[in-house]
Scaffold this motif. Structure first.
Motif, mmCIF file in Angstrom:
data_model
loop_
_atom_site.group_PDB
_atom_site.id
_atom_site.type_symbol
_atom_site.label_atom_id
_atom_site.label_comp_id
_atom_site.label_asym_id
_atom_site.label_seq_id
_atom_site.Cartn_x
_atom_site.Cartn_y
_atom_site.Cartn_z
ATOM 1 N N LEU A 128 0.830 -1.203 0.000
ATOM 2 C CA LEU A 128 0.000 0.000 0.000
ATOM 3 C C LEU A 128 0.868 1.259 0.000
ATOM 4 N N THR B 80 -6.234 -1.465 1.395
ATOM 5 C CA THR B 80 -6.732 -0.727 2.555
ATOM 6 C C THR B 80 -7.828 -1.507 3.257
ATOM 7 N N CYS C 216 -6.351 -4.555 5.055
ATOM 8 C CA CYS C 216 -5.640 -4.156 6.281
ATOM 9 C C CYS C 216 -6.630 -3.765 7.374
ATOM 10 N N GLN C 217 -7.668 -3.025 7.020
ATOM 11 C CA GLN C 217 -8.672 -2.631 8.005
ATOM 12 C C GLN C 217 -9.364 -3.857 8.588
ATOM 13 N N ALA D 90 -11.915 6.134 6.469
ATOM 14 C CA ALA D 90 -12.166 5.140 5.428
ATOM 15 C C ALA D 90 -13.590 4.696 5.460
#
Length: 84
Positions: A17, A45, A48-49, A84
């Protein structure tokens, strides 16, 4: 027989990323390549979240399983401007 899901490597995904962001910030990519990089960045993203949410849930479960330990909701103390 279903294939076994490959383990998620958080550090590798975060590094990828960072590379995507650096490349896009340079501004040297053609439009089509920028779109592909953006899509990859969004996917990374989200992955990972999800990994962070799962880790947080595991910690909360572990803390709840021990008597006498009180759990509190996780609060991010950093002043992040990115939502996000």
């Amino acid at each position: 027989m279903a294939a076994k899901k490959k383990a998620f490597d958080f550090e590798r995904a975060l590094g990828e990323l960072e590379q995507v962001v650096t490349a896009m910030e340079a501004g040297n990519m053609p439009l089509e390549e920028s779109l592909k990089a953006f899509e990859k960045g969004v996917r990374l993203t989200r992955e990972c979240q999800q990994a962070l949410q799962e880790a947080e849930q595991k910690v909360e479960v572990l803390l709840k399983s021990d008597e006498g330990i009180e759990t509190k909701p996780f609060v991010d103390t950093e002043d992040d401007t990115y939502d996000a």
